[in-house]
Design an enzyme around this catalytic site. Structure first.
Site, PDB file in Angstrom:
ATOM      1  N   LYS A   1       0.842  -1.195   0.000  1.00  0.00           N
ATOM      2  CA  LYS A   1       0.000   0.000   0.000  1.00  0.00           C
ATOM      3  C   LYS A   1       0.882   1.251   0.000  1.00  0.00           C
ATOM      4  CE  LYS A   1      -0.426  -0.135   5.051  1.00  0.00           C
ATOM      5  NZ  LYS A   1      -1.344  -0.191   6.204  1.00  0.00           N
TER       6      LYS A   1
ATOM      7  N   ARG B   1      -9.827   0.489  15.488  1.00  0.00           N
ATOM      8  CA  ARG B   1      -9.640   1.156  14.201  1.00  0.00           C
ATOM      9  C   ARG B   1     -10.671   0.537  13.277  1.00  0.00           C
ATOM     10  NH1 ARG B   1      -3.902   1.335  10.982  1.00  0.00           N
ATOM     11  NH2 ARG B   1      -4.418  -0.876  10.737  1.00  0.00           N
TER      12      ARG B   1
ATOM     13  N   TYR C   1      16.976  30.101   8.715  1.00  0.00           N
ATOM     14  CA  TYR C   1      15.881  30.935   9.203  1.00  0.00           C
ATOM     15  C   TYR C   1      15.911  31.070  10.719  1.00  0.00           C
ATOM     16  CZ  TYR C   1      13.277  31.076   4.781  1.00  0.00           C
ATOM     17  OH  TYR C   1      12.871  31.308   3.494  1.00  0.00           O
TER      18      TYR C   1
ATOM     19  N   MET D   1      12.141  24.718   2.965  1.00  0.00           N
ATOM     20  CA  MET D   1      11.315  23.995   2.007  1.00  0.00           C
ATOM     21  C   MET D   1      12.137  23.184   1.009  1.00  0.00           C
ATOM     22  SD  MET D   1       8.402  25.367  -0.654  1.00  0.00           S
ATOM     23  CE  MET D   1       7.324  25.977   0.635  1.00  0.00           C
TER      24      MET D   1
END
Length: 388
Positions: A49, A146, A268, A327
């Site tokens: 999957k 679940r 940053y 990013m």
């Protein structure tokens, strides 16, 4: 340990790509054989999957099929339809089941729905009343809360002599909540409940264990096991050495090597203030590529917990991430690497045979599953054939 450098002469696109992903199909096949052996008398399926955990369902599915896997698990029917071309004689189970409007994709591609709720069961009964006999699987909740039919409902269904003859489950299954922790009492409780299900559906195959459950031993194996993360080289059990072969290496190209003075800041927010004159390798990977911001060396809340930031590997050394991951860019401190050993155009390993997948994941406060399935679209991929 897998020596990825020993295998393919890269194509030009791979040789110069900003981001590279090497998928060692031979290691994936070996890992499946390992898990099949550990499954004892049970057959080993293959869980593919999420695009084979981010590594490519076409290449990985075909490799596992050729290795001998004949039972596959996907999450949604579109994955099963893709896989069918590469696993022509396999049983392909769809874990999210079937919903109105999806009948044709199941029937056209010979997919087996995993029925996991009363609503799905009612819909499935209406489908087979019209179509006739068609296989399905039943997922039973044994404490995970679940997906899964309630245990009492499943036992009542097994005992219902009035159920349609066209209702033909070929597998009953459940899933362990704490299989990665061998000491958890939850494992024994779920095993006891699942035995009730297996006994009630006498003559129908049973499956309880994914990768972690296989390591719990033969009591947990039943008829079919469902290895997933272990096939891709990830850790399945907490706190023990991982016996699986590394199957994937992620690399980022160094765009620039720069000098920075003591007292200057990096990335940053200026969250890293350099304590010494430093050399910094600026690499072309960031959180847009699944290289999470939590891997930052500083400036994120996770660092306050005492978990250290990520490291890369270049020129024979592990090198720490400096400052915040952005990013598209991550900066590595290569000051301790011999001068001129790192140059523009070189590649830093993000994870692979020198920095394990799960080592990188722990630095982000997550697990290998998320690292793999979160890979972005910008990696140039090289598949090393199983025969090589």
């Amino acid at each position: 340990m897998t020596d990825f450098a020993a295998y393919h002469e890269p194509e030009d696109a791979f040789a110069s790509a900003p981001l590279r992903l090497t998928v060692h199909l031979g290691a994936i096949a070996d890992n499946w054989h390992d898990m099949a052996k550990r499954s004892g008398k049970a057959r080993a399926a293959a869980v593919v999957k999420a695009d084979a955990y981010g590594l490519g369902i076409e290449d990985v599915g075909q490799t596992l099929y050729h290795a001998g896997a004949r039972d596959f698990f996907v999450a949604v029917p579109s994955e099963g339809a893709t896989l069918r071309a590469y696993a022509p004689e396999a049983r392909i189970f769809v874990l999210c089941g079937i919903w109105p409007g999806q009948e044709e994709i199941f029937f056209e591609n010979d997919l087996v729905p995993v029925i996991a709720s009363e609503e799905q069961l009612a819909f499935w009964m209406s489908v087979i009343a019209e179509r006739g006999d068609y296989p399905c699987a039943l997922q039973i909740d044994t404490g995970f809360n679940r997906l899964g039919l309630p245990l009492e409902d499943a036992l009542a269904l097994a005992a219902d002599v009035s159920r349609p003859a066209s209702f033909s489950p070929v597998l009953v299954m459940s899933h362990l909540a704490c299989g990665d922790d061998p000491s958890s009492p939850m494992n024994g409780r779920q095993l006891q409940l699942f035995r009730q299900v297996s006994d009630a559906f006498e003559g129908i195959e049973s499956s309880l264990s994914a990768s972690a459950g296989i390591f719990l031993g033969p009591d947990y194996h039943f008829d079919l096991t469902r290895p997933g993360i272990a096939l891709y080289g990830g850790e399945a059990v907490n706190g023990v050495a991982n016996p699986m072969r590394a199957a994937v290496k992620a690399e980022a190209r160094v765009l620039q090597v720069r000098e920075a003075k003591a007292g200057e800041t990096v990335s940053y927010g200026g969250t890293l203030k350099l304590a010494r004159d430093s050399r910094l390798a600026v690499a072309s990977v960031g959180y847009a590529d699944g290289w999470m911001r939590n891997l930052s060396g500083s400036g994120v809340p996770l660092r306050e917990t005492g978990i250290t930031g990520a490291t890369g590997f270049i020129a024979g050394r592990k090198v720490p991430v400096a400052g915040r991951v952005t990013m598209d860019i991550t900066i590595f401190d290569v000051t301790d690497v011999p001068e001129n050993a790192v140059r523009t155009g070189d590649y830093v390993e993000l994870f692979g045979s020198n920095v394990s997948l799960d080592e990188a994941a722990r630095a982000a406060g997550t697990i290998g599953y998320e690292m793999l399935t979160g890979l972005g679209l910008r990696y140039e991929r090289l598949y090393v054939d199983a025969a090589e």
